[in-house]
Scaffold this motif. Sequence first.
Motif, PDB file in Angstrom:
ATOM      1  N   LEU A  13       0.824  -1.217   0.000  1.00 20.16           N
ATOM      2  CA  LEU A  13       0.000   0.000   0.000  1.00 20.16           C
ATOM      3  C   LEU A  13       0.854   1.261   0.000  1.00 20.16           C
ATOM      4  O   LEU A  13       1.927   1.289   0.613  1.00 20.16           O
ATOM      5  CB  LEU A  13      -0.921  -0.004   1.224  1.00 20.16           C
ATOM      6  CG  LEU A  13      -2.004  -1.072   1.221  1.00 20.16           C
ATOM      7  CD1 LEU A  13      -2.742  -1.073   2.562  1.00 20.16           C
ATOM      8  CD2 LEU A  13      -3.000  -0.865   0.074  1.00 20.16           C
ATOM      9  N   PRO A  14       0.378   2.308  -0.660  1.00 24.33           N
ATOM     10  CA  PRO A  14       1.092   3.585  -0.657  1.00 24.33           C
ATOM     11  C   PRO A  14       0.852   4.348   0.646  1.00 24.33           C
ATOM     12  O   PRO A  14       0.013   5.245   0.717  1.00 24.33           O
ATOM     13  CB  PRO A  14       0.495   4.327  -1.860  1.00 24.33           C
ATOM     14  CG  PRO A  14      -0.894   3.793  -1.964  1.00 24.33           C
ATOM     15  CD  PRO A  14      -0.853   2.365  -1.485  1.00 24.33           C
ATOM     16  N   VAL A  15       1.584   3.962   1.679  1.00 21.39           N
ATOM     17  CA  VAL A  15       1.367   4.587   2.985  1.00 21.39           C
ATOM     18  C   VAL A  15       2.712   4.881   3.642  1.00 21.39           C
ATOM     19  O   VAL A  15       3.656   4.085   3.550  1.00 21.39           O
ATOM     20  CB  VAL A  15       0.470   3.683   3.885  1.00 21.39           C
ATOM     21  CG1 VAL A  15       1.072   2.308   4.118  1.00 21.39           C
ATOM     22  CG2 VAL A  15       0.176   4.347   5.226  1.00 21.39           C
ATOM     23  N   LEU A  16       2.794   6.031   4.280  1.00 21.94           N
ATOM     24  CA  LEU A  16       3.971   6.398   5.072  1.00 21.94           C
ATOM     25  C   LEU A  16       3.571   6.398   6.545  1.00 21.94           C
ATOM     26  O   LEU A  16       2.655   7.128   6.949  1.00 21.94           O
ATOM     27  CB  LEU A  16       4.496   7.786   4.675  1.00 21.94           C
ATOM     28  CG  LEU A  16       5.617   8.352   5.575  1.00 21.94           C
ATOM     29  CD1 LEU A  16       6.889   7.499   5.496  1.00 21.94           C
ATOM     30  CD2 LEU A  16       5.932   9.806   5.207  1.00 21.94           C
ATOM     31  N   PHE A  17       4.228   5.549   7.318  1.00 21.41           N
ATOM     32  CA  PHE A  17       4.015   5.530   8.771  1.00 21.41           C
ATOM     33  C   PHE A  17       5.014   6.505   9.395  1.00 21.41           C
ATOM     34  O   PHE A  17       6.217   6.400   9.133  1.00 21.41           O
ATOM     35  CB  PHE A  17       4.304   4.134   9.332  1.00 21.41           C
ATOM     36  CG  PHE A  17       3.399   3.046   8.818  1.00 21.41           C
ATOM     37  CD1 PHE A  17       2.131   2.858   9.357  1.00 21.41           C
ATOM     38  CD2 PHE A  17       3.826   2.169   7.813  1.00 21.41           C
ATOM     39  CE1 PHE A  17       1.305   1.835   8.896  1.00 21.41           C
ATOM     40  CE2 PHE A  17       3.001   1.148   7.355  1.00 21.41           C
ATOM     41  CZ  PHE A  17       1.742   0.986   7.901  1.00 21.41           C
ATOM     42  N   VAL A  18       4.523   7.438  10.185  1.00 21.79           N
ATOM     43  CA  VAL A  18       5.438   8.366  10.858  1.00 21.79           C
ATOM     44  C   VAL A  18       5.308   8.190  12.370  1.00 21.79           C
ATOM     45  O   VAL A  18       4.251   8.470  12.950  1.00 21.79           O
ATOM     46  CB  VAL A  18       5.137   9.839  10.492  1.00 21.79           C
ATOM     47  CG1 VAL A  18       6.136  10.763  11.191  1.00 21.79           C
ATOM     48  CG2 VAL A  18       5.189  10.041   8.981  1.00 21.79           C
ATOM     49  N   CYS A  19       6.357   7.684  12.978  1.00 20.97           N
ATOM     50  CA  CYS A  19       6.358   7.517  14.431  1.00 20.97           C
ATOM     51  C   CYS A  19       7.030   8.726  15.062  1.00 20.97           C
ATOM     52  O   CYS A  19       8.213   8.989  14.833  1.00 20.97           O
ATOM     53  CB  CYS A  19       7.103   6.238  14.825  1.00 20.97           C
ATOM     54  SG  CYS A  19       7.211   6.046  16.620  1.00 20.97           S
ATOM     55  N   GLU A  20       6.262   9.474  15.820  1.00 26.87           N
ATOM     56  CA  GLU A  20       6.813  10.612  16.558  1.00 26.87           C
ATOM     57  C   GLU A  20       7.208  10.092  17.934  1.00 26.87           C
ATOM     58  O   GLU A  20       6.377   9.992  18.833  1.00 26.87           O
ATOM     59  CB  GLU A  20       5.765  11.717  16.683  1.00 26.87           C
ATOM     60  CG  GLU A  20       5.375  12.308  15.347  1.00 26.87           C
ATOM     61  CD  GLU A  20       4.277  13.340  15.469  1.00 26.87           C
ATOM     62  OE1 GLU A  20       4.573  14.530  15.402  1.00 26.87           O
ATOM     63  OE2 GLU A  20       3.105  12.950  15.613  1.00 26.87           O
ATOM     64  N   GLU A  43      10.765  13.345   2.019  1.00 26.96           N
ATOM     65  CA  GLU A  43      10.774  13.427   0.550  1.00 26.96           C
ATOM     66  C   GLU A  43      11.144  12.069  -0.057  1.00 26.96           C
ATOM     67  O   GLU A  43      10.509  11.601  -0.997  1.00 26.96           O
ATOM     68  CB  GLU A  43      11.798  14.474   0.093  1.00 26.96           C
ATOM     69  CG  GLU A  43      11.339  15.911   0.264  1.00 26.96           C
ATOM     70  CD  GLU A  43      10.456  16.363  -0.890  1.00 26.96           C
ATOM     71  OE1 GLU A  43      10.730  15.981  -2.030  1.00 26.96           O
ATOM     72  OE2 GLU A  43       9.477  17.075  -0.632  1.00 26.96           O
ATOM     73  N   GLU A  44      12.154  11.451   0.490  1.00 27.35           N
ATOM     74  CA  GLU A  44      12.611  10.166  -0.048  1.00 27.35           C
ATOM     75  C   GLU A  44      11.560   9.074   0.158  1.00 27.35           C
ATOM     76  O   GLU A  44      11.252   8.299  -0.752  1.00 27.35           O
ATOM     77  CB  GLU A  44      13.935   9.760   0.617  1.00 27.35           C
ATOM     78  CG  GLU A  44      15.108  10.651   0.185  1.00 27.35           C
ATOM     79  CD  GLU A  44      16.357  10.473   1.059  1.00 27.35           C
ATOM     80  OE1 GLU A  44      17.297  11.266   0.868  1.00 27.35           O
ATOM     81  OE2 GLU A  44      16.373   9.561   1.914  1.00 27.35           O
ATOM     82  N   LEU A  45      10.997   9.040   1.346  1.00 24.16           N
ATOM     83  CA  LEU A  45      10.059   7.957   1.664  1.00 24.16           C
ATOM     84  C   LEU A  45       8.713   8.145   0.955  1.00 24.16           C
ATOM     85  O   LEU A  45       8.108   7.169   0.497  1.00 24.16           O
ATOM     86  CB  LEU A  45       9.878   7.861   3.182  1.00 24.16           C
ATOM     87  CG  LEU A  45      11.153   7.465   3.946  1.00 24.16           C
ATOM     88  CD1 LEU A  45      10.949   7.618   5.456  1.00 24.16           C
ATOM     89  CD2 LEU A  45      11.578   6.042   3.618  1.00 24.16           C
ATOM     90  N   THR A  46       8.238   9.384   0.869  1.00 26.91           N
ATOM     91  CA  THR A  46       6.963   9.588   0.165  1.00 26.91           C
ATOM     92  C   THR A  46       7.133   9.292  -1.326  1.00 26.91           C
ATOM     93  O   THR A  46       6.228   8.738  -1.959  1.00 26.91           O
ATOM     94  CB  THR A  46       6.419  11.024   0.340  1.00 26.91           C
ATOM     95  OG1 THR A  46       7.426  11.961  -0.041  1.00 26.91           O
ATOM     96  CG2 THR A  46       5.991  11.289   1.768  1.00 26.91           C
ATOM     97  N   ALA A  47       8.304   9.619  -1.860  1.00 20.02           N
ATOM     98  CA  ALA A  47       8.542   9.322  -3.284  1.00 20.02           C
ATOM     99  C   ALA A  47       8.516   7.809  -3.510  1.00 20.02           C
ATOM    100  O   ALA A  47       7.936   7.323  -4.493  1.00 20.02           O
ATOM    101  CB  ALA A  47       9.874   9.915  -3.722  1.00 20.02           C
ATOM    102  N   GLN A  65       6.298   2.655   3.894  1.00 22.43           N
ATOM    103  CA  GLN A  65       7.584   3.174   4.366  1.00 22.43           C
ATOM    104  C   GLN A  65       7.374   3.670   5.795  1.00 22.43           C
ATOM    105  O   GLN A  65       6.260   4.057   6.169  1.00 22.43           O
ATOM    106  CB  GLN A  65       8.034   4.369   3.493  1.00 22.43           C
ATOM    107  CG  GLN A  65       7.920   4.156   1.990  1.00 22.43           C
ATOM    108  CD  GLN A  65       9.005   3.244   1.428  1.00 22.43           C
ATOM    109  OE1 GLN A  65      10.161   3.328   1.826  1.00 22.43           O
ATOM    110  NE2 GLN A  65       8.629   2.354   0.511  1.00 22.43           N
ATOM    111  N   LEU A  66       8.465   3.664   6.550  1.00 33.54           N
ATOM    112  CA  LEU A  66       8.382   4.151   7.936  1.00 33.54           C
ATOM    113  C   LEU A  66       9.407   5.245   8.175  1.00 33.54           C
ATOM    114  O   LEU A  66      10.572   5.108   7.795  1.00 33.54           O
ATOM    115  CB  LEU A  66       8.652   3.001   8.925  1.00 33.54           C
ATOM    116  CG  LEU A  66       8.903   3.434  10.378  1.00 33.54           C
ATOM    117  CD1 LEU A  66       7.604   3.815  11.075  1.00 33.54           C
ATOM    118  CD2 LEU A  66       9.613   2.346  11.177  1.00 33.54           C
ATOM    119  N   LEU A  67       8.963   6.291   8.842  1.00 35.45           N
ATOM    120  CA  LEU A  67       9.881   7.349   9.288  1.00 35.45           C
ATOM    121  C   LEU A  67       9.743   7.481  10.803  1.00 35.45           C
ATOM    122  O   LEU A  67       8.659   7.767  11.309  1.00 35.45           O
ATOM    123  CB  LEU A  67       9.527   8.679   8.604  1.00 35.45           C
ATOM    124  CG  LEU A  67      10.330   9.902   9.068  1.00 35.45           C
ATOM    125  CD1 LEU A  67      11.825   9.717   8.837  1.00 35.45           C
ATOM    126  CD2 LEU A  67       9.833  11.161   8.350  1.00 35.45           C
TER     127      LEU A  67
END
Lengths: 324, 329
Positions: free
Chosen positions: B172-179, B224-228, B237-239
């Motif tokens: 899936l086109p998803v970016l997980f962002v863990c703060e 930018e890299e992960l969303t691309a 992708q995970l950030l």
Amino acid sequence: MAEVRYAKAINMALDEALSEDPSVVLFGEDVAQAGGPFGVTRGLLDKHGELRVRDTPISEATIVGAAVGAAMSGLKPVVEIMFMDFVAISMDALVNQAAKARFMFGGQCTVPMVLRTPHGGGVNAGPQHSQCLEAWFAHIPGLKVVVPSNPSDANKLLKAAIADPDPVIFIENKAMYSLKGEMSETEEDVAIGKARIARSGTDVTIVSYGAAVNTALAAAKTLAQSNIEAEVIDLRSIQPWDEAAVLESLSRTHRLVILHEAVTSFGVGAEIAARMADIGFDELDAPIVRVGAPFMPVPFAKSLESQYLPNTDKVIAAVEQVLA
Amino acid sequence: MKSTKAGKPASKSQLLDFYERMLLVREAENKLSSLFADGEVPGFIHLSIGQEAVCVGVTAALEKQDTLASNHRGHGHALSKGVELESFFLEIMGKEEGICGGRGGSMHVADMSVGMLGANGIVGAGIPLAIGSALAHQVRKNDAIAVVFFGDGALAEGVLHESFNLAALWKLPVLFVCENNGWSEFSPANLQFVANVRDLAKAFDIPSQCVDGNEILDVHKAAEELTAAARRGDGPQLLECITHRVRGHFEGDPQKYRTEEEMTSLSEHDPITKFEKLVATKRITKKEMQSVRDKINQKISNAVDAGRGGSDPDFERARTDVYTAGEGL
């Protein structure tokens, strides 16, 4: 008119919705390759493709949560939870997310999703595969709850549920999947929230929904032999439920029995009885009687389960009680 | 806003834009804090002061049609995704003219017109919502992605583990962002979760990066890299952004569980102070920065005035708006 099994009638509605609307997607455990644990979704993967018909892992919380997010993002997801008992794992997505999104976001979005799941005992599936948990959902503002009693209604109500902009819990009955029935070809109004008179009668009103309607009809047939004409109201949906239809019938028969397979205590019947005691008080010639399951888990052994489940004898006894 | 290509040094206008967007979140929350103390904001609010580089750095890498699922500490996510400031204040102050008609408040700010799928009162609940939203993008083939922000407190929630798996299975086109701010509500994160989120993602073959979440340029470059990657079909992708929560779990929390030493060290990590020092060495003048500050202060002041001028929500309108057509029973 063709005779169709309950499972096939649901399959036909899904097929039609997938064919007509590219935003309809179907996902759940074993619904694609295997065609569903009860064969309900058989053939839909081949016909509609893996982009829109998908198997999921055994992750009920995320299956339903994803359905909510998908519904908020332009799809009309139809998800399956294999046994109604398993919805316990997906409650956050249903109760805190799906039910509230429209309201708490000020009407900015709707959540046009359908959760299909079978309830009901009678197949010795035991305490965690037999429960009728519909009252949980009828109690939550924002959810709709549909419980069809026959193949034709299952077909039409599922199409109505998929077209509905709000989240709908569509409750099937695993003991009914092989039940055959005529597919009504009329353009009869089968709307969510609109009851039907399954049998006309003058002496007592039996209100029911889902498979229990058939129990009520069987009881009515037996009662007719003793010249008691029972009217059977099939609610079709319990949230919203057709209060006007029940009151109208009560105003003719003046006696009310409410039947469901779910546990009687704090159940759907309690709500109906309370409303009729309120708005139908002057029509009642006898106290309202509820027939349902006792306050205990659904037992496994045949001898136990058969005593647990409501049946025609219990309905007949209730009718005799309100006529006494 | 369209951002620069990953790896390129940020332009002056982009730096000013980052500054403006971080200040907007900071000053909006500072104002909410004082309004809350004065009783003008009811209920619970959870502030993200000290974490502004994460929401701004990530959302600057998004397009308008991308969707975002947030959490209870979601003011920054909402504002940086483009929720209009006055309707934001009106909502949190409980007014009819608020973005959600005063029915949701701080924990439920949403704006479908900018893809903001909502803050969320349930820890972790936004994660499967983002999975579904990413599914919608994939099925509709619209080139959009979904992003979900969650804290370290959500790492122990079952839906995160389920969602990593499902996102990876379905690419899936998803970016997980863990703060990761080190505090799961009132408890230190290391007493709540024994693994770390990048190892967990790796188990599902989800690529990840970990950055100092208080350095906006680092956050933005990684985003930018992960969303691309997510956008071109590489799957989830995970950030992970290591950051610091300055205020309590909720406003009014005296934070007696944190040491004085930790509290006094927080200013060293402040993303806005860091950024001001960084850009002072660039071609941005003090005057230009002051002008951004003045602009933000004026906007916030106008928004508060609008909030105060809003009306109490109409009960009947709310009661009859539970379903699309009419009431239930």
